[in-house]
Design a protein around this motif. Structure first.
Motif, PDB file in Angstrom:
ATOM      1  N   ALA A 288       9.331 -25.639  -1.973  1.00  0.00           N
ATOM      2  CA  ALA A 288       9.049 -24.383  -2.678  1.00  0.00           C
ATOM      3  C   ALA A 288       9.906 -23.267  -2.104  1.00  0.00           C
ATOM      4  N   VAL A 289      10.501 -22.492  -2.974  1.00  0.00           N
ATOM      5  CA  VAL A 289      11.266 -21.312  -2.566  1.00  0.00           C
ATOM      6  C   VAL A 289      10.362 -20.101  -2.759  1.00  0.00           C
ATOM      7  N   ALA A 290      10.245 -19.288  -1.710  1.00  0.00           N
ATOM      8  CA  ALA A 290       9.301 -18.164  -1.746  1.00  0.00           C
ATOM      9  C   ALA A 290       9.936 -16.907  -1.161  1.00  0.00           C
ATOM     10  N   LYS A 291       9.309 -15.790  -1.441  1.00  0.00           N
ATOM     11  CA  LYS A 291       9.694 -14.502  -0.869  1.00  0.00           C
ATOM     12  C   LYS A 291       8.524 -13.981  -0.050  1.00  0.00           C
ATOM     13  N   PHE A 292       8.814 -13.421   1.119  1.00  0.00           N
ATOM     14  CA  PHE A 292       7.762 -12.862   1.960  1.00  0.00           C
ATOM     15  C   PHE A 292       8.352 -11.727   2.786  1.00  0.00           C
ATOM     16  N   ALA A 293       7.496 -10.894   3.340  1.00  0.00           N
ATOM     17  CA  ALA A 293       7.925  -9.759   4.151  1.00  0.00           C
ATOM     18  C   ALA A 293       7.421  -9.951   5.575  1.00  0.00           C
ATOM     19  N   LEU A 294       8.314  -9.736   6.534  1.00  0.00           N
ATOM     20  CA  LEU A 294       7.954  -9.882   7.939  1.00  0.00           C
ATOM     21  C   LEU A 294       8.823  -8.948   8.768  1.00  0.00           C
ATOM     22  N   ARG A 295       8.183  -8.233   9.681  1.00  0.00           N
ATOM     23  CA  ARG A 295       8.863  -7.306  10.583  1.00  0.00           C
ATOM     24  C   ARG A 295       9.718  -6.274   9.830  1.00  0.00           C
ATOM     25  N   GLY A 296       9.130  -5.731   8.798  1.00  0.00           N
ATOM     26  CA  GLY A 296       9.755  -4.610   8.122  1.00  0.00           C
ATOM     27  C   GLY A 296      10.829  -4.940   7.122  1.00  0.00           C
ATOM     28  N   ARG A 297      10.996  -6.180   6.758  1.00  0.00           N
ATOM     29  CA  ARG A 297      11.992  -6.500   5.730  1.00  0.00           C
ATOM     30  C   ARG A 297      11.549  -7.706   4.921  1.00  0.00           C
ATOM     31  N   GLU A 298      12.016  -7.749   3.676  1.00  0.00           N
ATOM     32  CA  GLU A 298      11.681  -8.874   2.813  1.00  0.00           C
ATOM     33  C   GLU A 298      12.635 -10.025   3.097  1.00  0.00           C
ATOM     34  N   ARG A 299      12.074 -11.214   3.104  1.00  0.00           N
ATOM     35  CA  ARG A 299      12.854 -12.400   3.455  1.00  0.00           C
ATOM     36  C   ARG A 299      12.673 -13.488   2.410  1.00  0.00           C
ATOM     37  N   LEU A 300      13.525 -14.501   2.540  1.00  0.00           N
ATOM     38  CA  LEU A 300      13.461 -15.674   1.673  1.00  0.00           C
ATOM     39  C   LEU A 300      12.966 -16.840   2.517  1.00  0.00           C
ATOM     40  N   GLY A 301      12.139 -17.706   1.926  1.00  0.00           N
ATOM     41  CA  GLY A 301      11.591 -18.818   2.681  1.00  0.00           C
ATOM     42  C   GLY A 301      11.583 -20.105   1.884  1.00  0.00           C
ATOM     43  N   MET A 302      11.474 -21.219   2.601  1.00  0.00           N
ATOM     44  CA  MET A 302      11.381 -22.542   1.980  1.00  0.00           C
ATOM     45  C   MET A 302      10.155 -23.244   2.557  1.00  0.00           C
ATOM     46  N   LEU A 303       9.248 -23.686   1.675  1.00  0.00           N
ATOM     47  CA  LEU A 303       8.038 -24.364   2.097  1.00  0.00           C
ATOM     48  C   LEU A 303       8.207 -25.866   1.908  1.00  0.00           C
ATOM     49  N   ARG A 304       7.881 -26.631   2.939  1.00  0.00           N
ATOM     50  CA  ARG A 304       7.923 -28.092   2.852  1.00  0.00           C
ATOM     51  C   ARG A 304       6.781 -28.664   3.689  1.00  0.00           C
ATOM     52  N   VAL A 305       6.544 -29.970   3.533  1.00  0.00           N
ATOM     53  CA  VAL A 305       5.432 -30.620   4.216  1.00  0.00           C
ATOM     54  C   VAL A 305       5.938 -31.311   5.469  1.00  0.00           C
ATOM     55  N   VAL A 306       5.272 -31.053   6.595  1.00  0.00           N
ATOM     56  CA  VAL A 306       5.550 -31.731   7.861  1.00  0.00           C
ATOM     57  C   VAL A 306       4.242 -32.359   8.319  1.00  0.00           C
ATOM     58  N   ASP A 307       4.189 -33.712   8.270  1.00  0.00           N
ATOM     59  CA  ASP A 307       2.939 -34.425   8.550  1.00  0.00           C
ATOM     60  C   ASP A 307       1.868 -33.933   7.574  1.00  0.00           C
ATOM     61  N   ASP A 308       0.809 -33.307   8.070  1.00  0.00           N
ATOM     62  CA  ASP A 308      -0.255 -32.803   7.184  1.00  0.00           C
ATOM     63  C   ASP A 308      -0.286 -31.284   7.140  1.00  0.00           C
ATOM     64  N   VAL A 309       0.846 -30.668   7.451  1.00  0.00           N
ATOM     65  CA  VAL A 309       0.911 -29.211   7.521  1.00  0.00           C
ATOM     66  C   VAL A 309       2.032 -28.715   6.607  1.00  0.00           C
ATOM     67  N   ILE A 310       1.827 -27.551   6.020  1.00  0.00           N
ATOM     68  CA  ILE A 310       2.890 -26.893   5.259  1.00  0.00           C
ATOM     69  C   ILE A 310       3.685 -26.026   6.232  1.00  0.00           C
ATOM     70  N   ALA A 311       4.974 -26.281   6.304  1.00  0.00           N
ATOM     71  CA  ALA A 311       5.855 -25.505   7.170  1.00  0.00           C
ATOM     72  C   ALA A 311       6.734 -24.616   6.299  1.00  0.00           C
ATOM     73  N   MET A 312       7.117 -23.482   6.840  1.00  0.00           N
ATOM     74  CA  MET A 312       8.000 -22.562   6.125  1.00  0.00           C
ATOM     75  C   MET A 312       9.212 -22.241   6.993  1.00  0.00           C
ATOM     76  N   HIS A 313      10.395 -22.427   6.407  1.00  0.00           N
ATOM     77  CA  HIS A 313      11.639 -22.065   7.074  1.00  0.00           C
ATOM     78  C   HIS A 313      12.130 -20.743   6.492  1.00  0.00           C
ATOM     79  N   GLY A 314      12.350 -19.779   7.359  1.00  0.00           N
ATOM     80  CA  GLY A 314      12.986 -18.561   6.885  1.00  0.00           C
ATOM     81  C   GLY A 314      14.410 -18.873   6.443  1.00  0.00           C
ATOM     82  N   LEU A 315      14.813 -18.296   5.325  1.00  0.00           N
ATOM     83  CA  LEU A 315      16.158 -18.523   4.783  1.00  0.00           C
ATOM     84  C   LEU A 315      16.929 -17.211   4.766  1.00  0.00           C
ATOM     85  N   LEU A 316      18.207 -17.308   5.049  1.00  0.00           N
ATOM     86  CA  LEU A 316      19.077 -16.151   4.878  1.00  0.00           C
ATOM     87  C   LEU A 316      19.339 -15.953   3.391  1.00  0.00           C
ATOM     88  N   TRP A 317      19.503 -14.710   2.996  1.00  0.00           N
ATOM     89  CA  TRP A 317      19.855 -14.441   1.606  1.00  0.00           C
ATOM     90  C   TRP A 317      21.269 -14.970   1.344  1.00  0.00           C
TER      91      TRP A 317
END
Length: 349
Positions: free
Chosen positions: A137-166
């Motif tokens: 999943a490609v998502a948008k989120f805000a962290l530490r004062g700026r909006e970022r791009l993220g990628m959600l994937r499954v690791v074992d039984d957990v959803i992990a999110m990788h911050g992505l550069l624009w």
């Protein structure tokens, strides 16, 4: 684990309360700056350029420096008034194949934890949907004062999110590739493939930071007043490569020797060494050719004529002997017949 951000995943009309947790940690050993003379700590102080006085943290604000030099003050209220729909929401915008994400965009990784019992069901639904679709999943989120791009994937039984550069934060590799035209031979590619097969795969869990271990040993020894342990220097693999083929062959040989017994390794066909023959000058080569060609042709002609004569002589003698043998047989038969007839007549008389 301690959460660093609380919010929700927006999955269509479904809202999943979650907590954001760091998925990685830094094990690098940090050092302090000291005064070499007496070992005192060196600290940085924040000083105002206008009055030269040290400023405390509550007195420090933000400003944007314009290209011409003037500072434009920006307050926290100014930033808070800006419309930021992803301030507390990870908004999923698309589901795409994992290989469509350029690894150059990968940034910090986080774990998404379901916040409370009500979030367990929608959290599990999203996790299983990602598993079955084999997409991210490609998502948008805000962290530490700026909006970022993220990628959600499954690791074992957990959803992990990788911050992505624009995408516009990825620099084009201009002027990085070799500018000279280079031709790679098939034999060189074969050896490179053999080296890759010989090295094979590796269990990433078995890899560790040798340098950090050496630093820790050195610090422990210094703390106890013991001599610093000496380590053997790593085998030198640097230097200028003079012969690429030789370097590849040596690499394959070293990789084979370094593998554990019983592991499958790629077979490498040794390439024959190049022969370098000196060419004689054109005139000398021509004269040598003329000198050797004539005697050779005469000798060959004589040999051929002698061989033909011998063959013909043998054939003639065989034919003559066969021809002469037929009358001789007939004459002998007649003589024997007459002798036998005369003997019978005398016997009867």
């Amino acid at each position: 684990m301690r959460s660093i951000w609380n919010g929700a995943i927006s999955f269509g009309l479904v809202s999943i309360p979650i907590k954001l947790v760091n998925a990685t940690e830094n094990h690098s050993i940090s050092f302090r700056q000291i005064h070499k003379t007496d070992g005192g700590r060196i600290r940085y102080r924040k000083v105002c350029e206008l009055d030269g006085e040290e400023v405390s943290t509550p007195e420090i604000g933000k400003a944007y420096e314009d290209g011409d030099g003037p500072m434009i003050p920006i307050t926290d209220d100014d930033l808070a008034a800006l419309p930021l729909p992803t301030a507390k929401t990870i908004e999923i915008v698309a589901f795409v194949p994992a290989d469509s994400i350029d690894p150059l965009q990968m940034d910090t990784a986080y774990y998404l934890s379901a916040a409370g019992v009500p979030a367990a069901k929608p959290y599990t639904l999203l996790r299983e949907a990602l598993k079955r679709s084999r997409k991210v999943a490609v998502a948008k989120f805000a962290l530490r004062g700026r909006e970022r791009l993220g990628m959600l994937r499954v690791v074992d039984d957990v959803i992990a999110m990788h911050g992505l550069l624009w995408p516009d934060e990825i620099r084009a590799p201009e002027g990085v590739a070799p500018e000279t035209d280079v031709t790679v031979r098939e034999a060189e590619l074969d050896l490179a493939d053999a080296l890759m097969d010989t090295l094979g795969s590796v269990d990433l869990d078995s890899l560790h930071d040798d340098y950090r271990e050496a630093v820790e040993e050195m610090i422990a020894a210094k703390a106890e007043g013991a001599p610093v342990p000496e380590r053997e220097p790593a085998a030198g693999g640097g230097g200028k490569v003079l012969d690429l083929m030789a370097a590849l062959e040596n690499s394959v040989r070293a990789a084979k020797e370094g593998r554990a017994e019983g592991d499958e390794v790629a077979e490498v066909t040794r390439l024959p060494a190049k022969k370098t023959a000196k060419r004689a000058p054109a005139k000398k080569a021509t004269e040598a050719k003329k000198t050797t060609s004539k005697p050779t042709s005469k000798t060959a002609a004589k040999t051929t004529s002698k061989t033909a004569a011998r063959t013909a002589s043998k054939a003639t003698s065989k034919a003559t002997s066969k021809t002469a043998a037929k009358p001789a047989k007939k004459t002998a038969a007649k003589t024997a017949s007459k002798t036998a007839t005369g003997a019978r007549k005398r016997a009867s008389a």
